[in-house]
Motif scaffolding. Structure first.
Motif, PDB file in Angstrom:
ATOM      1  N   VAL A  58       0.850  -1.181   0.000  1.00 57.26           N
ATOM      2  CA  VAL A  58       0.000   0.000   0.000  1.00 57.26           C
ATOM      3  C   VAL A  58       0.889   1.235   0.000  1.00 57.26           C
ATOM      4  O   VAL A  58       1.861   1.324   0.757  1.00 57.26           O
ATOM      5  N   LEU A  59       0.580   2.161  -0.897  1.00 59.34           N
ATOM      6  CA  LEU A  59       1.276   3.432  -0.996  1.00 59.34           C
ATOM      7  C   LEU A  59       0.359   4.509  -0.432  1.00 59.34           C
ATOM      8  O   LEU A  59      -0.821   4.581  -0.797  1.00 59.34           O
ATOM      9  N   MET A  60       0.885   5.333   0.467  1.00 56.58           N
ATOM     10  CA  MET A  60       0.061   6.338   1.128  1.00 56.58           C
ATOM     11  C   MET A  60       0.607   7.735   0.861  1.00 56.58           C
ATOM     12  O   MET A  60       1.801   7.994   1.056  1.00 56.58           O
ATOM     13  N   TYR A  98      -8.155  -1.425   8.731  1.00 52.78           N
ATOM     14  CA  TYR A  98      -6.771  -1.117   9.084  1.00 52.78           C
ATOM     15  C   TYR A  98      -6.350   0.223   8.470  1.00 52.78           C
ATOM     16  O   TYR A  98      -5.750   1.068   9.171  1.00 52.78           O
ATOM     17  N   LEU A  99      -6.656   0.432   7.195  1.00 52.40           N
ATOM     18  CA  LEU A  99      -6.227   1.670   6.540  1.00 52.40           C
ATOM     19  C   LEU A  99      -6.947   2.892   7.123  1.00 52.40           C
ATOM     20  O   LEU A  99      -6.358   3.975   7.206  1.00 52.40           O
ATOM     21  N   LYS A 100      -8.187   2.711   7.532  1.00 52.42           N
ATOM     22  CA  LYS A 100      -8.892   3.812   8.197  1.00 52.42           C
ATOM     23  C   LYS A 100      -8.205   4.165   9.507  1.00 52.42           C
ATOM     24  O   LYS A 100      -8.052   5.346   9.855  1.00 52.42           O
ATOM     25  N   SER A 101      -7.760   3.140  10.240  1.00 52.57           N
ATOM     26  CA  SER A 101      -7.060   3.390  11.506  1.00 52.57           C
ATOM     27  C   SER A 101      -5.726   4.088  11.282  1.00 52.57           C
ATOM     28  O   SER A 101      -5.203   4.736  12.183  1.00 52.57           O
ATOM     29  N   VAL A 107      -9.466   4.757  -0.327  1.00 51.90           N
ATOM     30  CA  VAL A 107      -8.627   3.638  -0.722  1.00 51.90           C
ATOM     31  C   VAL A 107      -8.853   3.359  -2.199  1.00 51.90           C
ATOM     32  O   VAL A 107     -10.001   3.279  -2.654  1.00 51.90           O
ATOM     33  N   LYS A 108      -7.766   3.216  -2.928  1.00 53.74           N
ATOM     34  CA  LYS A 108      -7.828   2.867  -4.354  1.00 53.74           C
ATOM     35  C   LYS A 108      -7.044   1.578  -4.550  1.00 53.74           C
ATOM     36  O   LYS A 108      -5.932   1.425  -4.022  1.00 53.74           O
ATOM     37  N   MET A 109      -7.618   0.651  -5.291  1.00 58.89           N
ATOM     38  CA  MET A 109      -6.919  -0.610  -5.569  1.00 58.89           C
ATOM     39  C   MET A 109      -7.186  -1.044  -7.007  1.00 58.89           C
ATOM     40  O   MET A 109      -8.132  -0.563  -7.662  1.00 58.89           O
ATOM     41  N   LEU A 360     -13.616   6.414   2.395  1.00 63.12           N
ATOM     42  CA  LEU A 360     -13.771   6.290   3.848  1.00 63.12           C
ATOM     43  C   LEU A 360     -14.267   7.604   4.448  1.00 63.12           C
ATOM     44  O   LEU A 360     -14.928   7.613   5.482  1.00 63.12           O
ATOM     45  N   ASN A 361     -13.925   8.717   3.801  1.00 54.41           N
ATOM     46  CA  ASN A 361     -14.429  10.033   4.172  1.00 54.41           C
ATOM     47  C   ASN A 361     -14.977  10.639   2.878  1.00 54.41           C
ATOM     48  O   ASN A 361     -14.218  11.045   2.004  1.00 54.41           O
TER      49      ASN A 361
END
Length: 375
Positions: A58-60, A98-101, A107-109, A360-361
């Motif tokens: 995952v890239l953030m 997990y990513l929300k936390s 999220v894009k996949m 998520l938002n």
């Protein structure tokens, strides 16, 4: 019951990928080093007994301060069981939680799920049909019904897919349409026989003209980049800087010496074409290509592709992937020539499921979508 998900080490991530026949080159740990303007993290899905059953890179990318949120992106991933009947609940919900936390607002996949394939003959027929405007409207040679079930599961659980109507196959993100040459179970002579007459003629012509294709190294990247800049001007795309390719070389080859290769086509002291090749397991990609307009008559581009295909076959590849193609079949498109070139390999056009978003938002996700649309 949902799988457990947590951050894992690079070694755990790489070992899992190496246990598989193949995975995207964008889902190996070193790809995070290539994308240095993103923060990378390796994720692992675990069964109750502690067995690792899936991984993802995952890239953030953070939003500008003071907003402490970021976009989470899994290009051509994650590497999970996409055909599991409980895909959303067992695999994707733990990832979203997990990513929300971790502060992700969206999220894009890119599920590595094949929807349809068109044989070279089917693509050529579509190009020749004056009524055909998009590849997606042409009759496919193969259709995988499992992809429909995956798409339905994603939509049902809140994932969204960008409208494809404005795409030509090279929209933002990773290509939905690619061209691949199947290698599994085929001899090199079988593959050569699958090339169209023009390709075979051009390869022979390059050999007679004295074109020599050699494998280069890090120090040859400036020569590649010079041709790449010329190609960008000719084909109307924004080029990446030399530093990007140097970072890419260092990152990928430090993980595996054969992860990235560079090839150069020489003729009478001139470098006429160059290309990069990436390998993960049995999947080999033609990644970046470049050429000069000079001496095109000696066919360096066909020569360099055939050398890479030959080497990929020697490496045990099951597929040689020429990456993105255009979806448009309009004669006015400057990308149609690239499609015709790739069709000459005798391979297949392949449609993947494409990239999907989960907001998520919703407010921040919408703001990002508006920003991207106006760039």
């Amino acid at each position: 019951m949902p799988l457990r998900l947590r951050a894992i080490s690079r070694d755990e991530h790489l070992a899992f990928v190496q246990s598989l026949p193949s995975a995207s080159h964008m889902q190996v740990p070193s790809w995070g080093d290539v994308k240095s303007d993103w923060q990378a993290e390796s994720l692992g899905w675990f069964e109750e007994d502690g067995r690792l059953v899936g991984v993802g890179l995952v890239l953030m990318r953070p939003l500008p301060k003071p907003i402490r949120r970021h976009l989470a992106y899994l290009p051509e991933g994650p590497v999970i069981d996409w055909y599991a009947p409980d895909l959303a609940e067992r695999w994707l919900e733990p990832m979203l939680a997990y990513l929300k936390s971790r502060g992700a607002f969206s999220v894009k996949m890119g599920p590595p799920v094949v929807v349809r394939r068109w044989s070279a003959d089917a693509v050529k027929a579509a190009i020749a049909d004056p009524a055909a405007r998009r590849l997606r409207g042409a009759r496919a040679t193969e259709h995988d019904e499992r992809a429909t079930a995956v798409a339905d599961a994603l939509r049902r659980t809140g994932w969204r897919q960008p409208d494809p109507d404005g795409e030509d196959g090279f929209a933002a993100g990773q290509p939905r349409y690619v061209f691949q040459v199947p290698f599994a179970g085929r001899t090199l002579e079988d593959i050569r026989s699958g090339l169209n007459q023009q390709w075979r003629r051009n390869i022979k012509k390059a050999g007679k003209a004295g074109v020599k294709v050699v494998q280069g190294g890090y120090d040859d990247l400036p020569a590649f980049h010079e041709l790449y800049i010329e190609t960008a001007g000719r084909d109307r795309f924004v080029p990446r800087p030399l530093a990007y390719f140097q970072r890419m070389w260092r990152a990928l080859t430090s993980e595996d010496p054969d992860r990235m290769r560079l090839y150069l086509a020489h003729h009478e002291g001139d470098v006429l074409a160059a290309a990069t090749m990436l390998t993960v397991g049995e999947h080999v990609w033609y990644s970046y290509g470049a050429s000069t307009s000079r001496k095109r008559e000696v066919q360096p581009s066909n020569a360099i592709q055939w050398r890479m295909m030959t080497d990929a076959h020697e490496l045990g590849a099951s597929v040689y992937d020429l990456r993105g193609i255009t979806d448009t079949l309009e004669d006015s498109s400057h990308l149609l020539g690239l499609l015709r070139f790739k069709v000459g390999t005798g391979g297949q056009a392949v449609e993947y499921l494409g990239e999907w978003d989960f907001p998520l938002n919703r407010l921040l996700h919408k703001a990002l979508a508006l920003y991207m649309a106006r760039r």
